[in-house]
Design a protein around this motif. Structure first.
Motif, PDB file in Angstrom:
ATOM      1  N   THR A 144     -12.696   4.231  21.474  1.00 43.05           N
ATOM      2  CA  THR A 144     -11.307   4.408  21.881  1.00 43.05           C
ATOM      3  C   THR A 144     -11.211   5.623  22.788  1.00 43.05           C
ATOM      4  O   THR A 144     -11.724   6.697  22.466  1.00 43.05           O
ATOM      5  CB  THR A 144     -10.387   4.601  20.663  1.00 43.05           C
ATOM      6  OG1 THR A 144     -10.521   3.467  19.797  1.00 43.05           O
ATOM      7  CG2 THR A 144      -8.932   4.732  21.105  1.00 43.05           C
ATOM      8  N   PHE A 145     -10.550   5.456  23.930  1.00 43.15           N
ATOM      9  CA  PHE A 145     -10.430   6.527  24.906  1.00 43.15           C
ATOM     10  C   PHE A 145      -9.116   7.284  24.736  1.00 43.15           C
ATOM     11  O   PHE A 145      -8.136   6.745  24.223  1.00 43.15           O
ATOM     12  CB  PHE A 145     -10.525   5.968  26.325  1.00 43.15           C
ATOM     13  CG  PHE A 145     -11.830   5.290  26.619  1.00 43.15           C
ATOM     14  CD1 PHE A 145     -12.951   6.021  26.957  1.00 43.15           C
ATOM     15  CD2 PHE A 145     -11.938   3.909  26.529  1.00 43.15           C
ATOM     16  CE1 PHE A 145     -14.162   5.395  27.208  1.00 43.15           C
ATOM     17  CE2 PHE A 145     -13.144   3.269  26.780  1.00 43.15           C
ATOM     18  CZ  PHE A 145     -14.259   4.014  27.118  1.00 43.15           C
ATOM     19  N   LYS A 146      -9.103   8.496  25.195  1.00 41.34           N
ATOM     20  CA  LYS A 146      -7.883   9.288  25.145  1.00 41.34           C
ATOM     21  C   LYS A 146      -6.845   8.742  26.122  1.00 41.34           C
ATOM     22  O   LYS A 146      -5.647   8.806  25.875  1.00 41.34           O
ATOM     23  CB  LYS A 146      -8.201  10.749  25.480  1.00 41.34           C
ATOM     24  CG  LYS A 146      -9.140  11.418  24.491  1.00 41.34           C
ATOM     25  CD  LYS A 146      -9.549  12.807  24.965  1.00 41.34           C
ATOM     26  CE  LYS A 146     -10.540  13.438  24.009  1.00 41.34           C
ATOM     27  NZ  LYS A 146     -11.045  14.747  24.493  1.00 41.34           N
ATOM     28  N   ASP A 147      -7.323   8.217  27.234  1.00 42.55           N
ATOM     29  CA  ASP A 147      -6.460   7.627  28.255  1.00 42.55           C
ATOM     30  C   ASP A 147      -7.121   6.361  28.774  1.00 42.55           C
ATOM     31  O   ASP A 147      -8.355   6.252  28.773  1.00 42.55           O
ATOM     32  CB  ASP A 147      -6.262   8.593  29.420  1.00 42.55           C
ATOM     33  CG  ASP A 147      -5.555   9.864  29.007  1.00 42.55           C
ATOM     34  OD1 ASP A 147      -4.317   9.835  28.889  1.00 42.55           O
ATOM     35  OD2 ASP A 147      -6.248  10.883  28.800  1.00 42.55           O
ATOM     36  N   PRO A 148      -6.336   5.397  29.269  1.00 43.72           N
ATOM     37  CA  PRO A 148      -6.927   4.207  29.899  1.00 43.72           C
ATOM     38  C   PRO A 148      -7.881   4.647  31.003  1.00 43.72           C
ATOM     39  O   PRO A 148      -7.658   5.676  31.653  1.00 43.72           O
ATOM     40  CB  PRO A 148      -5.706   3.478  30.474  1.00 43.72           C
ATOM     41  CG  PRO A 148      -4.579   3.922  29.617  1.00 43.72           C
ATOM     42  CD  PRO A 148      -4.866   5.364  29.297  1.00 43.72           C
ATOM     43  N   THR A 149      -8.934   3.908  31.193  1.00 42.93           N
ATOM     44  CA  THR A 149      -9.937   4.348  32.166  1.00 42.93           C
ATOM     45  C   THR A 149     -10.601   3.190  32.893  1.00 42.93           C
ATOM     46  O   THR A 149     -10.830   2.129  32.309  1.00 42.93           O
ATOM     47  CB  THR A 149     -11.029   5.188  31.473  1.00 42.93           C
ATOM     48  OG1 THR A 149     -12.008   5.577  32.437  1.00 42.93           O
ATOM     49  CG2 THR A 149     -11.713   4.409  30.362  1.00 42.93           C
ATOM     50  N   GLY A 150     -10.890   3.399  34.157  1.00 42.30           N
ATOM     51  CA  GLY A 150     -11.665   2.427  34.906  1.00 42.30           C
ATOM     52  C   GLY A 150     -13.147   2.561  34.619  1.00 42.30           C
ATOM     53  O   GLY A 150     -13.933   1.688  34.968  1.00 42.30           O
ATOM     54  N   GLY A 151     -13.540   3.654  33.977  1.00 43.07           N
ATOM     55  CA  GLY A 151     -14.958   3.879  33.669  1.00 43.07           C
ATOM     56  C   GLY A 151     -15.250   3.687  32.198  1.00 43.07           C
ATOM     57  O   GLY A 151     -15.907   4.520  31.575  1.00 43.07           O
ATOM     58  N   TRP A 152     -14.794   2.578  31.645  1.00 41.45           N
ATOM     59  CA  TRP A 152     -14.980   2.355  30.202  1.00 41.45           C
ATOM     60  C   TRP A 152     -16.451   2.250  29.825  1.00 41.45           C
ATOM     61  O   TRP A 152     -16.827   2.496  28.679  1.00 41.45           O
ATOM     62  CB  TRP A 152     -14.259   1.079  29.759  1.00 41.45           C
ATOM     63  CG  TRP A 152     -14.699  -0.176  30.465  1.00 41.45           C
ATOM     64  CD1 TRP A 152     -14.101  -0.773  31.533  1.00 41.45           C
ATOM     65  CD2 TRP A 152     -15.837  -0.979  30.146  1.00 41.45           C
ATOM     66  NE1 TRP A 152     -14.798  -1.891  31.912  1.00 41.45           N
ATOM     67  CE2 TRP A 152     -15.869  -2.050  31.078  1.00 41.45           C
ATOM     68  CE3 TRP A 152     -16.830  -0.903  29.174  1.00 41.45           C
ATOM     69  CZ2 TRP A 152     -16.855  -3.029  31.058  1.00 41.45           C
ATOM     70  CZ3 TRP A 152     -17.821  -1.879  29.153  1.00 41.45           C
ATOM     71  CH2 TRP A 152     -17.821  -2.938  30.086  1.00 41.45           C
ATOM     72  N   MET A 153     -17.293   1.905  30.803  1.00 43.83           N
ATOM     73  CA  MET A 153     -18.711   1.756  30.491  1.00 43.83           C
ATOM     74  C   MET A 153     -19.508   3.040  30.653  1.00 43.83           C
ATOM     75  O   MET A 153     -20.705   3.062  30.476  1.00 43.83           O
ATOM     76  CB  MET A 153     -19.336   0.665  31.367  1.00 43.83           C
ATOM     77  CG  MET A 153     -19.563   1.058  32.807  1.00 43.83           C
ATOM     78  SD  MET A 153     -18.052   1.492  33.647  1.00 43.83           S
ATOM     79  CE  MET A 153     -17.146  -0.025  33.391  1.00 43.83           C
ATOM     80  N   VAL A 154     -18.838   4.126  30.932  1.00 42.16           N
ATOM     81  CA  VAL A 154     -19.556   5.396  31.105  1.00 42.16           C
ATOM     82  C   VAL A 154     -20.254   5.835  29.818  1.00 42.16           C
ATOM     83  O   VAL A 154     -21.439   6.153  29.819  1.00 42.16           O
ATOM     84  CB  VAL A 154     -18.579   6.483  31.606  1.00 42.16           C
ATOM     85  CG1 VAL A 154     -19.271   7.842  31.620  1.00 42.16           C
ATOM     86  CG2 VAL A 154     -18.084   6.133  32.999  1.00 42.16           C
ATOM     87  N   PRO A 155     -19.569   5.887  28.684  1.00 39.09           N
ATOM     88  CA  PRO A 155     -20.253   6.297  27.450  1.00 39.09           C
ATOM     89  C   PRO A 155     -21.308   5.275  27.027  1.00 39.09           C
ATOM     90  O   PRO A 155     -21.109   4.064  27.179  1.00 39.09           O
ATOM     91  CB  PRO A 155     -19.124   6.375  26.420  1.00 39.09           C
ATOM     92  CG  PRO A 155     -17.869   6.457  27.219  1.00 39.09           C
ATOM     93  CD  PRO A 155     -18.132   5.665  28.457  1.00 39.09           C
TER      94      PRO A 155
END
Length: 642
Positions: free
Chosen positions: A227-238
């Motif tokens: 779960t991210f703190k904010d919506p992100t276009g880089g969801w696959m970074v982690p």
């Protein structure tokens, strides 16, 4: 990483001034889910990687012509979505998997491995060594396509893996995977890895990659939700590529926080990958044996793996092309005419690929000329003259980058005025490299820096303008230093060249003043490599954010903060926070370019060469495949001799 030629990882904190994020339509979510890496809105510190249980073995690398390097795949156009590779669940492997071949695979990394825990590593050579053992959930190839590794499939809007607002991503993990000691791999290990990285006292160099992560939950043994703190276009970074390597909770659970440097895994690494460490002599040799529980039957294709450190890039090239002593040599930063001659030995093939990183000069934004509170470059101090933009501008104009590239790099590099060059879609067209010694002298004259009788300038406060210019020991790099020094001396800046053994320079030992992360001199040079088409880790190096105690490399955090220059730019921080949550491809591209331009316009670094990855392999070795966004050992299970 660098580095060395590759330096990866990061540290950053979310800004309190986040822009309000708009909700995504389902079509936009689908686009995000499918575009992934190729878009500056999708990937991050990942890299390409082959799905261990789901993809076919890598195709043999094509031999290169003696005078021309083999061409690697180009990074994907950020305007074209890349579909995720099809996947299928892999059956659990028996507990007594045996290698599918015999003999020893020998790699030579002339910058020796110094630590094996990938989350405490500072250099690419350490990540390469770790990647033979530990694995990420996903990885990204040069075309921006995302592949599952420990994940059973790539999350998408269609399979329910990506939430409607891209606020979370859920991974299904392969079932039946075991650690080499027989303990089962599960979602708990993934959640624990985040716990280890996010603990400030662990001093994890990869922490910046996970800054936008709010929590990582083990939904069940084979399902993990991020779960991210904010919506992100880089969801696959982690959990992608080098920065995403998963650690075994049952071994590391007692070494979170201040005890991280005491973990046995730092020197005796084991993971879910094809190899496990059998013996390790830091700064010298890593010896591996096959993982008996590796999920792919018959792999790896050797009984033993050795990664030897030491020597230099020239001798490394000779060890493959001429003597045949080694099967693979990494990071051949060798003068182009010399490399061409060595290649005539005929026993190896030259491999090159895009995205080798940018060779650049970095400046300190604190006082590195003296110690304050037990450290050089202490927060709150100011350099006697490098803090002046006009001085940095003059130093940039005094460097003959065109000659440097032509004489030293040839076909293995190109002149650049950008620090962000890969993928090409992110490279700014707003910058320009200028070589003008007369203009540089005029700029310093007008700024009040007068030359003394010996031609060396002094500051208005009477400080002699001398810099110590540091990099790693490498014949090509020392010739680079000579060209740069010549220009700086011509504008009245005395330049002392310092060269440090690469095994030390790119080490992770916080007690050694010569590691690049401590930045104990006036200027230093190395190559910083790209972590992903969504370059969070790479661009995080210049981010300060609300908490410099985390992001700035300093004594209090064992110099783990990625911003070792201690450069602070409020506009940069604001845009960096913004790009992390930008889900529109075009807007994200513009933001990455703006970030690059802020670095260049403030001369926070001086880009010199856009390098190509360059390596050598034995002619009978198949499998090596250079990737812009992953380590060269990403598919080590596929390497074999014909």
């Amino acid at each position: 990483m660098i580095l060395w030629e590759r330096t990866v990882n990061v540290n950053r904190s979310a800004s309190d001034e986040m822009l309000t994020r708009r909700r995504l339509s389902r079509r936009q979510v689908l686009r995000v889910g499918l575009s992934l890496a190729a878009l500056p809105l999708a990937v991050a510190c990942g890299q390409s990687a082959a799905p261990a249980p789901t993809s076919a073995p890598a195709a043999p690398a094509k031999p290169a012509e003696p005078a021309k390097p083999a061409e690697a795949a180009k990074p994907a156009d950020a305007s074209k979505p890349a579909a995720a590779a099809p996947t299928q669940a892999a059956p659990a492997a028996p507990a007594a998997n045996k290698p599918g071949g015999s003999g020893t695979l020998k790699l030579l990394l002339w910058q020796a491995v110094t630590i094996l825990n990938p989350h405490l590593s500072q250099g690419t050579k350490d990540y390469m060594a770790a990647r033979c053992c530990t694995e990420p959930l996903i990885t990204v190839d040069n075309d921006g396509k995302v592949f599952p590794v420990l994940a059973a499939e790539v999350p998408s809007a269609q399979n329910g893996g990506i939430s409607a607002e891209v606020k979370s991503v859920t991974y299904k993990l392969h079932q039946g995977i075991k650690w080499p000691d027989g303990n089962p791999f599960s979602a708990d290990d993934v959640a624990f890895t985040f716990e280890f990285i996010s603990n400030k006292e662990s001093s994890a160099v990869t922490a910046g990659t996970y800054t936008n992560v709010d929590k990582v939950e083990a939904v069940d043994p084979t399902t993990v939700k991020i779960t991210f703190k904010d919506p992100t276009g880089g969801w696959m970074v982690p959990f992608s590529g080098s920065n995403g390597q998963v650690l075994p909770k049952h071994i590391m659970k007692d070494y979170v926080g201040a005890k991280s440097r005491e973990a046995p895994l730092n020197t005796k690494l084991l993971g879910t990958g094809p190899w496990m460490v059998d013996d390790f002599k830091p700064g010298d040799l890593v010896v591996y044996k096959p993982n008996p529980n590796y999920r792919e039957q018959g792999k790896p294709y050797f009984e033993r793996l050795e990664i030897k450190g030491g020597g230099d890039a020239v001798s490394a090239a000779r060890s493959v092309f001429q003597t045949g002593e080694y099967d693979y040599a990494w990071n051949l930063q060798v003068e182009w005419p010399v490399l061409q001659d060595i290649m005539n030995g005929g026993k190896g093939d030259l491999l090159t690929g895009l995205g080798g990183g940018v060779e650049q000069i970095f400046f300190p934004f604190t006082d590195t000329t003296q110690e304050t509170n037990g450290e050089r470059g202490a927060p709150g101090t100011t350099h006697p003259f490098l803090g002046d933009l006009k001085v940095r501008q003059a130093m940039a104009m005094a460097i003959d980058r065109a000659t440097l590239v032509k004489q030293l790099y040839g076909e293995t590099g190109a002149q650049t005025s950008n620090t962000l060059t890969t993928p090409a879609s992110l490279a700014s067209k707003n910058t320009k490299a200028v070589f003008d010694v007369d203009a540089a002298n005029k700029l310093l004259d007008e700024a009040g820096y007068k030359k003394g009788g010996d031609g060396i300038r002094v500051t208005p406060a009477g400080v002699r303008m001398k810099v110590v210019y540091q990099t790693s020991i490498n014949s090509l790099r020392q010739k680079e230093q000579a060209i740069v020094k010549d220009g700086w001396q011509k504008i009245g800046i005395e330049t002392e060249i310092k060269s440090v053994d690469a095994g030390v320079f790119f080490a992770s030992d916080p007690g050694n003043p010569d590691i690049f992360a401590r930045f104990s001199v006036d200027t230093q040079m190395f190559t910083s490599t790209f972590d992903s088409p969504f370059p969070v880790g790479y661009m995080n190096r210049w981010y300060t954010g609300p908490d410099p105690s985390k992001t700035w490399g300093q004594k209090s955090n064992n110099w783990a903060g990625r911003n070792f220059m201690k450069w602070k730019n409020d506009q940069y921080d604001k845009l960096f926070d913004q790009v992390l949550t930008e889900t529109n491809t075009e807007k994200a591209t513009q933001l990455w370019q703006q970030l690059n331009d802020l670095i260049i316009n403030d001369v926070a670094s001086i880009p010199l060469v856009d390098r190509r990855s360059t390596a050598a392999k034995a002619k009978n070795l198949t499998g090596p495949d250079l990737r812009a966004f992953d380590n060269e050992t990403w598919n080590i299970a596929e390497w074999k001799k014909s």
